[in-house]
Structures are given as C-alpha cells and as structure tokens.
Design an enzyme around this catalytic site. Structure first.
Site, PDB file in Angstrom:
ATOM      1  N   HIS A   1       0.898  -1.166  -0.068  1.00  0.00           N
ATOM      2  CA  HIS A   1       0.011   0.253  -0.028  1.00  0.00           C
ATOM      3  C   HIS A   1       1.200   1.154   0.003  1.00  0.00           C
ATOM      4  O   HIS A   1       0.984   2.125   0.844  1.00  0.00           O
ATOM      5  CB  HIS A   1      -0.874  -0.063   1.321  1.00  0.00           C
TER       6      HIS A   1
ATOM      7  N   GLU B   1      -1.136   1.287  -5.074  1.00  0.00           N
ATOM      8  CA  GLU B   1      -1.137   0.168  -4.358  1.00  0.00           C
ATOM      9  C   GLU B   1      -0.905  -1.141  -5.353  1.00  0.00           C
ATOM     10  O   GLU B   1      -1.825  -1.451  -6.163  1.00  0.00           O
ATOM     11  CB  GLU B   1      -2.140  -0.282  -3.522  1.00  0.00           C
TER      12      GLU B   1
HETATM   13  C1  BG6 Z   1      -7.113   2.151   0.281  1.00  0.00           C
HETATM   14  C2  BG6 Z   1      -8.505   1.926   0.127  1.00  0.00           C
HETATM   15  O1  BG6 Z   1      -6.579   0.829  -0.068  1.00  0.00           O
HETATM   16  O2  BG6 Z   1      -6.795   2.318   1.653  1.00  0.00           O
HETATM   17  C3  BG6 Z   1      -9.570   2.854   0.852  1.00  0.00           C
HETATM   18  O3  BG6 Z   1      -9.060   1.664  -1.078  1.00  0.00           O
HETATM   19  C4  BG6 Z   1      -8.939   3.140   2.361  1.00  0.00           C
HETATM   20  O4  BG6 Z   1     -10.823   2.663   0.906  1.00  0.00           O
HETATM   21  C5  BG6 Z   1      -7.333   3.503   2.414  1.00  0.00           C
HETATM   22  O5  BG6 Z   1      -9.479   4.254   2.966  1.00  0.00           O
HETATM   23  C6  BG6 Z   1      -6.636   3.724   3.851  1.00  0.00           C
HETATM   24  O6  BG6 Z   1      -7.132   2.713   4.563  1.00  0.00           O
HETATM   25  P1  BG6 Z   1      -6.588   2.559   6.034  1.00  0.00           P
HETATM   26  O7  BG6 Z   1      -7.344   1.532   6.775  1.00  0.00           O
HETATM   27  O8  BG6 Z   1      -4.968   2.631   6.189  1.00  0.00           O
HETATM   28  O9  BG6 Z   1      -7.293   3.988   6.585  1.00  0.00           O
END
Ligand code: BG6
Length: 304
Positions: free
Chosen positions: A171, A279
């Site tokens: 990510h 990602e």
């Molecule tokens: C992304 C998702 O991968 O991560 C989003 O598609 C999400 O929907 C974002 O808001 C952040 O997620 P988190 O759990 O780290 O706040």
C-alpha cells in the site's frame, strides 16, 4: 526493549550499513544507509517508513501525525496489507486491511549484495492471535532490497493442510510536490471499480489526474508497469517515480482529499496535497488460492 535491540544488532547488524534502534515510541526499527540510498523499516508491520536514493528527495510520504502505537497501523510509507484487502468480507469487526500491518515481524536475514545494496528479510508466522482472526497456518516473508531502487517482495506460503484464500497489497504512499500537478501513466484504457460511486465499473480514458477524492481498484493491470511505464509524473518536483510490479493484476489508486484527511486523526489536514497511494494489490477477484505448500509472491520495484 533495550535487550531486543541489542540482540538484533548482535545477530543482524551490518556495521554502519544496517543497525537496529528504538524508533518512535520505542518501536524497534532498522536504519539502512549504504552508498546508494537510505531507508527505515519498522518491525511492526514490516513497515518501510522511508526510502531516499542518494542525492534525491524522499520517495515515500509519511504522515507527520502517524501514531506509531503498538498494534496500530502506521500512516504512510508502505503498509503491508494481508490476508485481506479492505474491510473483512463477512465480519466488519475484523481489522480493515488484515493484520500483517499491525503485528511485529521477526528479522530472518540481512545481507550486503554485490552491487552495494542492502537486503533485509522479515518473517511473520501464524500465532494464536492471527488464527483468532484468520484460521490458517502460514509463513509470510517480506524481502526488502535498498539500492538505487527499492525492491519489495511479499511471499506467502501455505504451511497448513487446507487450501486458503488470501488477498493483500503493498500500500505505497508516494511523496509528490502538489497532487494537483501530477499525472499517473500506465492505467489508460483499464477498467476500475469506483469505490466512491457505489462500486460502479468505469473505464480510464486518459492519464489519471487527482482533482478530488479518489479510491479506485483497477483491473487487468498485470501487464502495465513492467517497462517502468506505470509512473507518477510530478511537474512540481520535476521527477518521475516508476513502479514495476509482479504477482498482481489489480492496482489501487487512493487519495483521501480534504474532508477525509480532516476526519483521520493520524493524517494532517492538508497532507493529501503531498501524497498519492498507488498500491500493487491482490484485491477483489485477484485474491490467490494457495494449496498446502504453495507460495505466491507479490512484488514491486520503485525507482526514480
Ligand atoms: C485504500 C482503500 O487501499 O486504503 C481505501 O482503497 C482506504 O478505501 C485506504 O480508505 C486507507 O485505509 P486505512 O485503513 O489505512 O485508513
């Protein structure tokens, strides 16, 4: 904690090139400095929080409000998402994006490679805590190579006796000068799920520009980015970040924009302007089914 850092250094330090030290709130981290680049990796989540090739600006974005709390996700860098992407399919009480990003990983190898880059390998195995969330036996290895490029390889292995299904993502949060002055190449013509518009399927008819909140899962992106064509063109920092990937057919592009940034405690209000997430994922129908003994590797190479 002091004992843990001492024993990590005794076993795995590479003179001045790789050392373990207490990071924010005392969480252990590896600090890597070689002739090609520097990087920082927290053992919690096997989370890369910095990568900077020599003579360049930081490539990854880190939130100035990241919380660095035990068992909490760290905002920015490269969270490792596994064994599910997004909310759990059935049980909304289970953690968003799985548990790999909030557990402490073990160091398994450190090495200097012939080209002067540094390799750090971390491992996570199933425990009673992981089995309470996901009832499978597994071994997860994250191999990080810090050189002029940053190479990240996530290998999952089924060490149990039944087939399991796992999704995930690297990510990555990328640092940009001004998100309104970038465009992303490599996704032209691809279809995506627009997670902000009732999961409608849409087609990308141009380069990707970020002018509002974006949360998209692009399909069939396995053949993009192999020649470095999946790239962020940054007109403010006058640079191009490329991402080469493998073991992934889905690519997620995310920017929370103003209102969502304000709603997140660990995200500075204006921080959305200096970041974009691209990602390398195994999401939606790109989850992987691993029979006993099988492995799957999800990887990305990031460079300037
Ligand atoms: C992304 C998702 O991968 O991560 C989003 O598609 C999400 O929907 C974002 O808001 C952040 O997620 P988190 O759990 O780290 O706040």
């Amino acid at each position: 904690m002091e004992n843990q850092i001492e024993s990590l250094n005794a076993q795995f330090a590479l003179t001045d090139e790789l050392r373990f030290q207490p990071g924010e709130n005392g969480l252990p981290k590896a600090q890597i400095n070689n002739g090609l680049a520097s990087a920082e990796v927290y053992l919690q989540g096997a989370h890369i929080t910095a990568f900077q090739p020599r003579g360049s600006e930081p490539v990854l974005w880190m939130s100035s409000l990241a919380q660095f709390q035990r068992n909490k996700a760290i905002r920015g860098g490269v969270p490792v998402i596994w064994p599910w992407f997004g909310p759990h399919a059935i049980d909304k009480h289970k953690p968003q994006h799985g548990f790999a990003r909030t557990m402490e990983w073990q160091v398994s190898t450190t090495k200097t490679l012939p080209d002067g880059s540094t390799l750090l390998q971390l491992q996570l195995n199933d425990t009673s805590a992981t089995r309470a969330l996901w009832p499978h036996a597994f071994e997860l290895n994250l191999t990080i190579t810090v050189g002029t490029e940053l190479t990240i390889e996530l290998t999952s292995r089924n060490t149990g006796e039944k087939t399991f299904t796992a999704g995930g993502a690297l990510h990555s949060y990328f640092a940009v000068g001004d998100v309104k002055k970038i465009h992303i190449d490599g996704l032209l013509g691809r279809h995506y799920i627009d997670q902000l518009d009732g999961n409608r399927i849409k087609q990308q008819n141009d380069a990707v520009y970020i002018r509002e909140e974006v949360d998209r899962i692009y399909f069939d992106t396995e053949d993009t980015c192999t020649e470095g064509i999946c790239a962020i063109f940054d007109a403010q920092l006058l640079r191009q970040i490329y991402i080469k990937r493998s073991g992934s057919h889905t690519t997620v592009v995310w920017n929370p924009w103003e209102n969502k940034a304000k709603a997140m405690a660990d995200f500075p209000d204006g921080g959305y302007r200096q970041m974009v997430c691209i990602e390398t994922a195994n999401a939606v129908d790109d989850v992987r089914h691993l029979a006993p003994g099988e492995t799957h590797t999800l990887s990305q190479i990031i460079g300037l």
